[in-house]
Write a protein that holds these residues in place. Structure first.
Motif, short mmCIF file in Angstrom:
data_model
loop_
_atom_site.label_atom_id
_atom_site.label_comp_id
_atom_site.label_asym_id
_atom_site.label_seq_id
_atom_site.Cartn_x
_atom_site.Cartn_y
_atom_site.Cartn_z
N VAL A 1 0.97 -1.06 0.01
CA VAL A 1 -0.02 0.08 -0.07
C VAL A 1 0.62 1.20 -0.08
N VAL A 2 1.83 1.20 0.71
CA VAL A 2 2.61 2.40 0.91
C VAL A 2 3.62 2.67 -0.26
N ILE A 3 4.18 1.46 -0.90
CA ILE A 3 5.05 1.69 -2.12
C ILE A 3 4.32 2.32 -3.39
N ARG A 4 3.05 1.47 -3.52
CA ARG A 4 2.31 1.89 -4.52
C ARG A 4 1.87 3.59 -4.49
N GLY A 5 1.17 3.72 -3.16
CA GLY A 5 0.96 5.07 -2.84
C GLY A 5 2.13 6.17 -3.01
N LEU A 6 3.39 5.68 -2.68
CA LEU A 6 4.36 6.61 -3.08
C LEU A 6 4.68 6.83 -4.45
N ALA B 1 4.21 10.28 6.28
CA ALA B 1 4.78 9.07 6.78
C ALA B 1 4.44 8.83 8.22
N LEU B 2 4.35 9.74 9.09
CA LEU B 2 4.16 9.41 10.70
C LEU B 2 2.78 9.05 10.74
N GLY B 3 1.92 9.76 10.24
CA GLY B 3 0.44 9.36 10.20
C GLY B 3 0.26 8.15 9.81
N ILE B 4 0.92 7.82 8.59
CA ILE B 4 0.52 6.27 7.82
C ILE B 4 0.98 5.05 8.77
N VAL B 5 2.30 5.49 9.28
CA VAL B 5 2.79 4.28 10.04
C VAL B 5 1.96 4.19 11.39
N LYS B 6 1.63 5.29 11.81
CA LYS B 6 0.71 5.10 12.94
C LYS B 6 -0.70 4.30 12.70
N ARG B 7 -1.32 4.60 11.77
CA ARG B 7 -2.49 3.86 11.08
C ARG B 7 -2.18 2.65 10.96
N GLU B 8 -1.09 2.19 10.23
CA GLU B 8 -0.75 0.75 9.92
C GLU B 8 -0.34 -0.01 11.39
N ALA B 9 0.29 0.68 12.30
CA ALA B 9 0.16 -0.04 13.77
C ALA B 9 -0.92 -0.55 14.23
N ALA C 1 6.68 1.61 7.56
CA ALA C 1 8.02 2.54 7.79
C ALA C 1 9.14 2.68 6.90
N LEU C 2 9.54 1.21 6.50
CA LEU C 2 10.78 1.22 5.65
C LEU C 2 10.80 1.67 4.37
N PRO C 3 9.63 1.62 3.45
CA PRO C 3 9.54 2.43 2.38
C PRO C 3 9.82 3.92 2.39
N PHE C 4 9.38 4.54 3.49
CA PHE C 4 9.30 6.01 3.54
C PHE C 4 11.14 6.19 3.98
N LEU C 5 11.36 5.44 4.59
CA LEU C 5 13.05 5.48 5.02
C LEU C 5 13.95 5.41 3.58
N PHE C 6 13.51 4.42 2.98
CA PHE C 6 14.36 4.15 1.82
C PHE C 6 13.98 5.44 0.64
N ARG C 7 12.85 5.80 0.64
CA ARG C 7 12.61 6.88 -0.30
C ARG C 7 13.44 8.23 0.12
N SER C 8 13.31 8.40 1.66
CA SER C 8 14.22 9.52 2.00
C SER C 8 15.71 9.54 1.83
N LEU C 9 16.04 8.22 1.88
CA LEU C 9 17.65 7.98 1.30
C LEU C 9 17.89 7.99 -0.20
N GLY C 10 16.89 8.10 -0.58
CA GLY C 10 17.04 8.41 -2.24
C GLY C 10 17.01 6.85 -2.96
N GLU D 1 -4.84 -2.12 -8.43
CA GLU D 1 -5.62 -3.23 -8.06
C GLU D 1 -4.55 -4.66 -8.57
N ASP D 2 -3.99 -4.57 -9.30
CA ASP D 2 -3.16 -5.63 -9.73
C ASP D 2 -1.83 -5.65 -8.85
N ILE D 3 -1.35 -4.49 -8.40
CA ILE D 3 -0.30 -4.44 -7.38
C ILE D 3 -0.76 -4.92 -6.19
N HIS D 4 -2.09 -4.41 -5.64
CA HIS D 4 -2.51 -4.66 -4.46
C HIS D 4 -2.82 -6.11 -4.21
#
Lengths: 456, 456
Positions: free
Chosen positions: A342-347, A357-365, A413-422, B263-266
């Motif tokens: 969900v996060v990777i496709r969203g990004l 990031a923070l809100g979404i990680v909370k939500r996922e938690a 959280a990890l996808p956000f981390l990797f994105r921020s590291l480029g 949808e495919d990715i999800h």
């Protein structure tokens, strides 16, 4: 005597240039050409062996390049176009380091780019892209020169006449781009605007001045998203001086988005995607590309093996615990995959912004807590049913609950981390989530089991 | 007396119709309307309570519907358009079973569809789609009525005049659709064709007669792929009688492809995707949607737990074996994911045809052998280094080799199997591949270990 000394000078420049190019001292060649008159440069370049002509040309400054390219003798232009197609020229350029290339090659003048693009087939264009100086996957590499450009002072009737004569030569005639004398993009006009206007109005009076454009070095995915966002049929591409050099059309964008999506999906599946078709690639290449990824995951998995080896005493005492290790790590992996997908496709679709990031990680938690509770209860009953040991069943349930939370947090959280590291989140997330879930999951499980079984 | 008896008849029809509709006996209501004169139907419908008017209208045959809709009194048309927006009407229709709806509702006439679509906002259109009779995710649901249509005998000059007056009301003026008197699509024309033609030529003489079109019930993904394939900017949508009812434009296609890809990715990530935005959905809904999937995988994982429980004797004897279970099933899962990702994406982009299944599974099997050999050798060394037991290390190596082949074959074959059964490969493949790899993988591992350790 003037003419003789000039010929001598030309000969000298040509000789020095050839020597420098043969030595692959491109920096020196560039420096040599700076103080020379453009007419002399043209002569010098013409005197060079063919394979060197294009390179010498590319070493010229922007101003010199246009003068040489537009040199009165039309054969010069044709020779240069032919040179751009030459394989050995590309080979030499290919061997330069990318920053050398960037430092040595000035941006080509808009006019020259357009002429070159028009005379090269799309295949040749792709092959000579290095010479043109555009990096792969940028607007410069996918643009077409087949657009219609107009001047502001032209009337609607004149413009329509011009379109009639050019319609079959242009990829799209539905947008017209308005440029000034220096080729700078000043406005845009749709065929619709032209059709509804009065014949004697000027283009300048009906065009739109707020033009959305991209640069030659804009990433192709961003070009695609811009066209998608504005529902455009084409978007103009300008160089650093705002000069119009090409357009990108929506039909190319469809293919780009599909290609980018395939790369994203392959990355999620642990496949390094080079843009080439997997089904036509040599099997050894396929295996080689996949094995790198698998080896990385093998190493991370070895950490799990080490943890288990370390905790063998408890497994020796209660072998029944082993039966649930696959279930725990697989479920953890699945929960982590759901969150990260969900996060990777969203990004990638820009539906999710890094600052959220923070809100979404909370939500996922919280989602992890909910899932962990439901699955934990189910698994306790299931585990008891399978082995008839309440303590083991409870240890499995509590572990699954903890692993679900661990997995959903690391997965989001990890996808956000990797994105921020480029880094590419799709490619990087899986091994780290697997490691987190496996190593920590097994540690959690065996220690909870140790603690609970101590009550028996 | 004629007028009295007619009024009586009308009153009778209206009363019977109302009773039947109140009883939700739609079949009966439809039968009642068959022999009645259309003028009487109009009167009868007008006399009904508002919520029933639209439903009674939708029960009419195609011929009757157009007559009623085009009834001389323009208020009838307006009332019907208003009725189509009513929530309670949609509620009633929503409750009918889909095949009842299909049997009761004739296809609406092309003219009526266009008028309705033009008067309903896109949001209203979506809400009334059930009443219009188009199923979700089909061309009928995404088409727009804002196209330009022409007759064959019109001249180029007349057509240009018409375009000038309508340009601001139509979504695209770059394609024109040519229809006959019965609204049937007979040709297509681009604005480019029109611009380059002589003013006195007729549309019929310059149009293209080979029109690529889709039907109202064509799946939206196929619509998108058709537009993408032909590099179109729009595609016409016709009903079963070849009558033009709308167009789908390329900018909508970009959004559809993105949505379908999400949808495919999800699905690949084990997420049931309802087309709604995950980040705006209630957390409990999110958890509920995800948990179904996780429970399925939990059940399949329990099979692995059962297998291990069954083979506890060997694990009791050599606890060291346990340490490599996560490594083996994770690597198997990864190899399976690589194969299935390539095949699933290939199937979705139509790069891979179902008939190529055998060749691709063979290819993947060979890739599995190559990967298994490389990883097997690495893991033997690694396992020995970790535990110092050659026999365990060799058992792990041979198992990993076998599991790689098993995973690549099931990963590539299962998507084809599910596609041929009409199921979504992306959604179905993961749990089956996981089960195959886990259950069979553990069985292979423990039995190979049992056999090898019997030599010690």
């Amino acid at each position: 005597m003037q003419s003789r000394s000039r010929q001598e000078l030309q000969e000298l420049v040509r000789e020095q240039l050839q020597v420098l190019l043969e030595q692959e001292n491109f920096q020196g060649a560039k420096a040599l050409l700076v103080p020379v008159q453009f007419a002399d440069i043209t002569e010098a370049i013409e005197g060079l062996p063919e394979a060197m002509q294009a390179i010498a040309f590319r070493l010229l400054s922007k101003e010199e390049a246009i003068e040489v390219f537009e040199y009165p003798d039309p054969s010069v232009q044709q020779t240069l176009v032919e040179d751009f197609k030459r394989q050995d020229v590309q080979y030499i350029v290919d061997r330069m380091s990318p920053d050398d290339r960037a430092r040595l090659f000035d941006e080509l003048p808009a006019k020259v780019v357009r002429r070159l693009l028009q005379q090269l087939s799309p295949l040749e264009r792709d092959a000579t892209a290095l010479l043109l100086g555009y990096t792969p996957n940028t607007a410069g590499r996918i643009m077409t020169p087949e657009y219609l450009s107009l001047k502001e002072n032209v009337t609607v009737a004149q413009a329509l006449e011009q379109i009639r004569s050019l319609a079959n030569l242009r990829e799209t005639i539905y947008y017209m781009y308005v440029i000034d004398d220096a080729s700078r993009l000043t406005g845009i006009l749709s065929l619709r605007d032209l059709i509804v206007a009065q014949p004697d109005q000027t283009i300048g009076s009906i065009m739109t001045r707020e033009v959305v454009f991209v640069n030659t070095n804009t990433d192709q995915e961003e070009v695609a998203r811009t066209i998608q966002h504005y529902d455009f049929m084409a978007i103009p591409v300008v160089d650093t001086e705002q000069r119009l050099v090409g357009i990108v059309t929506v039909d190319d964008v469809l293919d780009i988005l599909e290609q980018e999506t395939t790369e994203d999906i392959h990355a999620l599946g642990g496949l390094e995607s080079g843009g080439d078709n997997y089904f036509q690639t040599n099997l050894f290449t396929v295996a080689r590309k996949r094995v790198v990824w698998l080896l990385i995951l093998l190493v991370t998995n070895s950490a799990t093996a080490a943890v288990i080896t370390n905790q063998e005493d408890i497994l020796e005492k209660v072998v029944a615990l082993t039966a649930f290790i696959p279930l725990l790590i697989d479920t953890g992996g699945n929960v982590g995959a759901q969150s990260s997908t969900v996060v990777i496709r969203g990004l990638n679709t820009e539906e999710v912004r890094p600052k959220e990031a923070l809100g979404i990680v909370k939500r996922e938690a919280i989602a992890g807590i909910l899932l962990g509770t439901m699955l934990g209860i189910v698994v306790v009953i299931w585990a008891f049913f399978l082995q008839g040991n309440w303590l083991v069943a409870i240890a499995v349930g509590i572990s699954l609950f903890s692993i679900c939370i661990l997995a959903s947090v690391s997965g989001s959280a990890l996808p956000f981390l990797f994105r921020s590291l480029g880094l590419d989140p799709a490619l990087m997330s899986a091994p780290f989530i697997t490691t987190a879930v496996d190593v920590l999951g097994v540690l959690i499980y065996l220690n909870i089991a140790r603690w609970i079984l101590s009550f028996s």
